[in-house]
Design an enzyme around this catalytic site. Sequence first.
Site, short mmCIF file in Angstrom:
data_model
loop_
_atom_site.label_atom_id
_atom_site.label_comp_id
_atom_site.label_asym_id
_atom_site.label_seq_id
_atom_site.Cartn_x
_atom_site.Cartn_y
_atom_site.Cartn_z
N LYS A 15 -11.71 -5.83 -68.60
CA LYS A 15 -13.14 -5.91 -68.95
C LYS A 15 -13.96 -4.96 -68.06
O LYS A 15 -14.77 -4.19 -68.56
CB LYS A 15 -13.67 -7.35 -68.76
CG LYS A 15 -12.96 -8.40 -69.58
CD LYS A 15 -13.56 -9.78 -69.38
CE LYS A 15 -13.42 -10.32 -67.97
NZ LYS A 15 -12.02 -10.54 -67.52
N ARG A 90 -19.27 -17.18 -69.85
CA ARG A 90 -17.90 -17.64 -69.67
C ARG A 90 -17.71 -19.08 -70.12
O ARG A 90 -16.61 -19.62 -69.99
CB ARG A 90 -17.58 -17.58 -68.18
CG ARG A 90 -16.44 -16.65 -67.81
CD ARG A 90 -16.36 -16.74 -66.31
NE ARG A 90 -15.20 -16.13 -65.77
CZ ARG A 90 -15.14 -14.88 -65.34
NH1 ARG A 90 -16.16 -14.07 -65.46
NH2 ARG A 90 -14.04 -14.45 -64.79
N ARG A 129 -4.32 -4.39 -58.13
CA ARG A 129 -5.71 -3.90 -58.18
C ARG A 129 -6.26 -3.66 -56.78
O ARG A 129 -6.11 -4.49 -55.88
CB ARG A 129 -6.60 -4.92 -58.91
CG ARG A 129 -8.08 -4.57 -58.78
CD ARG A 129 -8.95 -5.28 -59.75
NE ARG A 129 -8.93 -6.72 -59.58
CZ ARG A 129 -9.54 -7.56 -60.41
NH1 ARG A 129 -10.17 -7.09 -61.48
NH2 ARG A 129 -9.48 -8.85 -60.19
N ARG A 162 -8.84 -8.15 -53.71
CA ARG A 162 -9.64 -9.38 -53.81
C ARG A 162 -8.79 -10.59 -53.43
O ARG A 162 -7.63 -10.69 -53.80
CB ARG A 162 -10.15 -9.54 -55.26
CG ARG A 162 -11.40 -8.76 -55.52
CD ARG A 162 -11.81 -8.70 -56.97
NE ARG A 162 -11.74 -9.95 -57.70
CZ ARG A 162 -12.07 -10.07 -58.98
NH1 ARG A 162 -12.48 -9.00 -59.65
NH2 ARG A 162 -11.98 -11.21 -59.60
N ARG A 173 -6.76 -19.00 -62.46
CA ARG A 173 -7.88 -18.37 -63.19
C ARG A 173 -7.55 -18.22 -64.67
O ARG A 173 -8.41 -18.37 -65.53
CB ARG A 173 -8.19 -16.99 -62.58
CG ARG A 173 -9.05 -17.09 -61.33
CD ARG A 173 -9.00 -15.82 -60.49
NE ARG A 173 -9.41 -14.63 -61.17
CZ ARG A 173 -9.07 -13.39 -60.80
NH1 ARG A 173 -8.29 -13.21 -59.73
NH2 ARG A 173 -9.48 -12.35 -61.47
P1 AP5 Z 1 -10.10 -4.95 -64.54
O1 AP5 Z 1 -10.81 -4.00 -65.45
O2 AP5 Z 1 -10.56 -5.06 -63.13
O3 AP5 Z 1 -9.93 -6.38 -65.26
P2 AP5 Z 1 -10.99 -7.51 -65.55
O4 AP5 Z 1 -10.79 -7.96 -66.95
O5 AP5 Z 1 -12.36 -7.08 -65.15
O6 AP5 Z 1 -10.41 -8.62 -64.58
P3 AP5 Z 1 -11.14 -9.54 -63.49
O7 AP5 Z 1 -10.07 -10.12 -62.62
O8 AP5 Z 1 -12.24 -8.79 -62.81
O9 AP5 Z 1 -11.71 -10.65 -64.39
P4 AP5 Z 1 -12.17 -12.02 -63.98
O10 AP5 Z 1 -12.85 -12.39 -65.23
O11 AP5 Z 1 -11.16 -12.97 -63.52
O12 AP5 Z 1 -13.02 -11.76 -62.64
P5 AP5 Z 1 -14.58 -11.68 -62.36
O13 AP5 Z 1 -14.81 -10.70 -61.28
O14 AP5 Z 1 -15.33 -11.55 -63.63
O15 AP5 Z 1 -8.56 -4.50 -64.53
C1 AP5 Z 1 -7.63 -5.17 -63.70
C2 AP5 Z 1 -6.66 -4.15 -63.06
O16 AP5 Z 1 -5.87 -3.56 -64.10
C3 AP5 Z 1 -7.35 -2.99 -62.35
O17 AP5 Z 1 -6.56 -2.65 -61.25
C4 AP5 Z 1 -7.35 -1.85 -63.39
O18 AP5 Z 1 -7.30 -0.57 -62.77
C5 AP5 Z 1 -6.08 -2.16 -64.18
N1 AP5 Z 1 -6.20 -1.87 -65.61
C6 AP5 Z 1 -7.29 -2.06 -66.41
N2 AP5 Z 1 -6.99 -1.71 -67.68
C7 AP5 Z 1 -5.68 -1.35 -67.67
C8 AP5 Z 1 -4.78 -0.89 -68.69
N3 AP5 Z 1 -5.18 -0.76 -69.97
N4 AP5 Z 1 -3.50 -0.62 -68.34
C9 AP5 Z 1 -3.10 -0.74 -67.05
N5 AP5 Z 1 -3.89 -1.16 -66.05
C10 AP5 Z 1 -5.17 -1.45 -66.36
O19 AP5 Z 1 -14.86 -13.16 -61.81
C11 AP5 Z 1 -14.36 -13.58 -60.56
C12 AP5 Z 1 -14.77 -15.01 -60.28
O20 AP5 Z 1 -16.21 -15.07 -60.24
C13 AP5 Z 1 -14.37 -16.03 -61.35
O21 AP5 Z 1 -13.06 -16.52 -61.14
C14 AP5 Z 1 -15.43 -17.11 -61.14
O22 AP5 Z 1 -15.15 -17.88 -60.00
C15 AP5 Z 1 -16.67 -16.28 -60.81
N6 AP5 Z 1 -17.44 -15.95 -62.02
C16 AP5 Z 1 -17.66 -14.71 -62.54
N7 AP5 Z 1 -18.40 -14.80 -63.64
C17 AP5 Z 1 -18.68 -16.11 -63.85
C18 AP5 Z 1 -19.38 -16.82 -64.84
N8 AP5 Z 1 -19.97 -16.20 -65.87
N9 AP5 Z 1 -19.46 -18.17 -64.74
C19 AP5 Z 1 -18.89 -18.84 -63.71
N10 AP5 Z 1 -18.17 -18.21 -62.74
C20 AP5 Z 1 -18.07 -16.86 -62.81
MG MG Z 2 -13.69 -7.59 -63.59
#
Ligand code: AP5
Ligand code: MG
Length: 217
Positions: A15, A90, A129, A162, A173
């Site tokens: 994402k 979410r 990552r 992270r 997660r």
């Molecule tokens: P990346 O693009 O970083 O993936 P992502 O989908 O953004 O994954 P996240 O782990 O950031 O998602 P998340 O939803 O768990 O975390 P968030 O920060 O939102 O890609 C991942 C890796 O793969 C990278 O190294 C990239 O280079 C690589 N990659 C990407 N595409 C690729 C491909 N096609 N092929 C190969 N490699 C690839 O949330 C974190 C925490 O915050 C949550 O757990 C929660 O506690 C809190 N939080 C955030 N938002 C909310 C909300 N709305 N409500 C409540 N709590 C929330």
């Molecule tokens: Mg992300």
Amino acid sequence: MPTYIVLLGPPGAGKGTQAGILSEKFKLPHISSGDIFRENIRNNTEMGKIAQTFISKGELVPDDVTVAMIRDRFKRPDCVRGAILDGFPRTPPQADSLAEMLREFGGKVDLVPFITAPAEALIERLAGRWSCKECGHAFHSKFNPPKTPGHCDFDQSALYQRDDDKPDTVKHRIDVYQQQTAPLIDYYKKGGILTEVNGFGSIEEVATLMNSIMCVE
Ligand code: AP5
Ligand code: MG
């Protein structure tokens, strides 16, 4: 009319990576709820302290805290043309709040790309990552290495892993995503705005698929 795109998908689906590409292409701000929480944690704000207790366990931050934070972010002038939302909403109550907020700005969610990838790929992507401490840009030791090891290509800041990318927290997660976020698939399907994107290709291949579903001017 502003344009709002919501990226949906499990942790590690890509994402943030795809949101960055779309943000550049359409000159819309990339709003990542996770990045805003992490910035608050770094700055030791009251909201950051609350968020940290949930994020470290791989749990969702409560809806009221999250919605208030996004409402605040929307007040910034860069949102007048719309935004690329990554990680918000979410839960169905967050999606209802988003719809209400956007109505106030005369907008609506226009498109929901739902990025999918198998669980093994998600775990491998998150284990490798490396994120920028300053701008949050994500690299991958194997799939998307930085030009200079340990440093961000964009602002040369140090990269870090992270805390919530540890395998056990990642598995939790993914469970939390299945229980609390996956209901948004039907929520947006019913609205006729969800399009599934196969995220199990290279970053460039996924970006090409994303491009093919965009109907943004
Ligand atoms: P990346 O693009 O970083 O993936 P992502 O989908 O953004 O994954 P996240 O782990 O950031 O998602 P998340 O939803 O768990 O975390 P968030 O920060 O939102 O890609 C991942 C890796 O793969 C990278 O190294 C990239 O280079 C690589 N990659 C990407 N595409 C690729 C491909 N096609 N092929 C190969 N490699 C690839 O949330 C974190 C925490 O915050 C949550 O757990 C929660 O506690 C809190 N939080 C955030 N938002 C909310 C909300 N709305 N409500 C409540 N709590 C929330
Ligand atoms: Mg992300």
